[in-house]
Write an enzyme that holds these catalytic residues in place. Sequence first.
Site, PDB file in Angstrom:
ATOM      1  N   TYR A   1       0.845  -1.201   0.000  1.00 46.71           N
ATOM      2  CA  TYR A   1       0.000   0.000   0.000  1.00 46.71           C
ATOM      3  C   TYR A   1       0.881   1.253   0.000  1.00 46.71           C
ATOM      4  CZ  TYR A   1      -2.844   3.689   2.193  1.00 46.71           C
ATOM      5  OH  TYR A   1      -3.450   4.881   2.500  1.00 46.71           O
TER       6      TYR A   1
HETATM    7  N1  NAP Z   1      -7.100   4.323   6.739  1.00 51.95           N
HETATM    8  C1  NAP Z   1      -6.091   5.081   7.142  1.00 51.95           C
HETATM    9  O1  NAP Z   1      -5.688   5.064   8.306  1.00 51.95           O
HETATM   10  C2  NAP Z   1      -5.403   5.975   6.139  1.00 51.95           C
HETATM   11  C3  NAP Z   1      -4.270   6.642   6.550  1.00 51.95           C
HETATM   12  C4  NAP Z   1      -3.688   7.563   5.667  1.00 51.95           C
HETATM   13  C5  NAP Z   1      -4.254   7.775   4.413  1.00 51.95           C
HETATM   14  N2  NAP Z   1      -5.349   7.069   4.023  1.00 51.95           N
HETATM   15  C6  NAP Z   1      -5.910   7.387   2.695  1.00 51.95           C
HETATM   16  O2  NAP Z   1      -6.937   8.334   2.868  1.00 51.95           O
HETATM   17  C7  NAP Z   1      -7.810   8.317   1.735  1.00 51.95           C
HETATM   18  C8  NAP Z   1      -9.273   8.376   2.179  1.00 51.95           C
HETATM   19  O3  NAP Z   1      -9.534   7.376   3.131  1.00 51.95           O
HETATM   20  P1  NAP Z   1     -11.049   7.026   3.553  1.00 51.95           P
HETATM   21  O4  NAP Z   1     -10.960   6.121   4.724  1.00 51.95           O
HETATM   22  O5  NAP Z   1     -11.869   8.256   3.597  1.00 51.95           O
HETATM   23  O6  NAP Z   1     -11.470   6.179   2.267  1.00 51.95           O
HETATM   24  P2  NAP Z   1     -12.763   5.260   2.041  1.00 51.95           P
HETATM   25  O7  NAP Z   1     -13.824   5.568   3.013  1.00 51.95           O
HETATM   26  O8  NAP Z   1     -12.284   3.835   1.916  1.00 51.95           O
HETATM   27  O9  NAP Z   1     -13.253   5.785   0.612  1.00 51.95           O
HETATM   28  C9  NAP Z   1     -12.596   5.460  -0.537  1.00 51.95           C
HETATM   29  C10 NAP Z   1     -13.482   5.876  -1.697  1.00 51.95           C
HETATM   30  O10 NAP Z   1     -12.812   5.490  -2.906  1.00 51.95           O
HETATM   31  C11 NAP Z   1     -13.815   5.069  -3.801  1.00 51.95           C
HETATM   32  N3  NAP Z   1     -13.327   4.186  -4.842  1.00 51.95           N
HETATM   33  C12 NAP Z   1     -12.779   2.952  -4.701  1.00 51.95           C
HETATM   34  N4  NAP Z   1     -12.569   2.395  -5.895  1.00 51.95           N
HETATM   35  C13 NAP Z   1     -13.005   3.287  -6.825  1.00 51.95           C
HETATM   36  C14 NAP Z   1     -13.094   3.278  -8.232  1.00 51.95           C
HETATM   37  N5  NAP Z   1     -12.696   2.225  -8.966  1.00 51.95           N
HETATM   38  N6  NAP Z   1     -13.584   4.370  -8.869  1.00 51.95           N
HETATM   39  C15 NAP Z   1     -14.012   5.458  -8.152  1.00 51.95           C
HETATM   40  N7  NAP Z   1     -13.975   5.514  -6.807  1.00 51.95           N
HETATM   41  C16 NAP Z   1     -13.493   4.438  -6.148  1.00 51.95           C
HETATM   42  C17 NAP Z   1     -14.822   4.326  -2.948  1.00 51.95           C
HETATM   43  O11 NAP Z   1     -16.033   4.276  -3.653  1.00 51.95           O
HETATM   44  P3  NAP Z   1     -17.345   3.451  -3.110  1.00 51.95           P
HETATM   45  O12 NAP Z   1     -17.907   4.323  -2.039  1.00 51.95           O
HETATM   46  O13 NAP Z   1     -18.171   3.316  -4.314  1.00 51.95           O
HETATM   47  O14 NAP Z   1     -16.814   2.141  -2.587  1.00 51.95           O
HETATM   48  C18 NAP Z   1     -14.854   5.174  -1.696  1.00 51.95           C
HETATM   49  O15 NAP Z   1     -15.872   6.127  -1.749  1.00 51.95           O
HETATM   50  C19 NAP Z   1      -7.438   7.077   0.947  1.00 51.95           C
HETATM   51  O16 NAP Z   1      -6.634   7.477  -0.147  1.00 51.95           O
HETATM   52  C20 NAP Z   1      -6.590   6.280   1.947  1.00 51.95           C
HETATM   53  O17 NAP Z   1      -5.650   5.465   1.289  1.00 51.95           O
HETATM   54  C21 NAP Z   1      -5.931   6.184   4.868  1.00 51.95           C
END
Ligand code: NAP
Length: 214
Positions: free
Chosen positions: A129
């Site tokens: 990742y």
């Molecule tokens: N989790 C952590 O602790 C962490 C830490 C640092 C950074 N991040 C990053 O922060 C960002 C936001 O995180 P989050 O938790 O808010 O994310 P999330 O809730 O998992 O949302 C991700 C979104 O991406 C969309 N998506 C996935 N595949 C797609 C596709 N093929 N086409 C268009 N859209 C698509 C999903 O759509 P659907 O709603 O349709 O599924 C979802 O709405 C991400 O980039 C993540 O990697 C995460």
Amino acid sequence: MKVLVIGANGQIGKQFTSMLQESEQFEPRAMVRKEEQQKALEGGGVETVLADLEGSVDDLAEAMRGCDAVVFTAGSGGSTGPEKTLLIDLDGAVKSVEAAEKAGVDRFLMVSAVQAHNRENWSEKIRHYFAAKHYADRMLMNSSLNYTIVRPGGLLNEEGTGKVQAAENLERASIPREDVARTLVAALTEEKTYRRGFDLISGNDTPEDALKKL
Ligand SMILES: NC(=O)c1ccc[n+]([C@@H]2O[C@H](COP(=O)([O-])OP(=O)(O)OC[C@H]3O[C@@H](n4cnc5c(N)ncnc54)[C@H](OP(=O)(O)O)[C@@H]3O)[C@@H](O)[C@H]2O)c1
């Protein structure tokens, strides 16, 4: 300023989209991939566009045409395998950068992950990742776009504190998603963030002040 939100149905994406909608300065265009998501957002008065990060660069360029900025806050999530990490977090992000260049949208904010720029600090369990985030960020840095790379720590769903810390390098720590969304809003027009990246965790400053200190 019209902002295309890629990942608008996501946990940060939803909060960020509502903040843009409530502001006087910004107007969101929410990019989602399902019609029911589109209907829900449009019911709330948000402009939407249907597009998929697994689709073509041309389709993504079309989705952002007429926008002044793009914010990438999509991700394949923790429940899918490494294949989707490659296709969404890496290739989907890079295609979005190519699409912005093609559509002439100069401002691009990427939501990356804390220390993605330092290999020695990648989390052991999810090195793939971090590799995806690292190379997507590098492609953005090598683009012609006016970019900002926001690298938040571990995301929390609790209420935001309204206080953050931003710097080139920070120790891994957590931050509520709401505070990341607020920082993205502040970063859109903060010149101190132009063509640079920073780690972001909870702290003592408002997002506006934290960004000015960069
Ligand atoms: N989790 C952590 O602790 C962490 C830490 C640092 C950074 N991040 C990053 O922060 C960002 C936001 O995180 P989050 O938790 O808010 O994310 P999330 O809730 O998992 O949302 C991700 C979104 O991406 C969309 N998506 C996935 N595949 C797609 C596709 N093929 N086409 C268009 N859209 C698509 C999903 O759509 P659907 O709603 O349709 O599924 C979802 O709405 C991400 O980039 C993540 O990697 C995460």
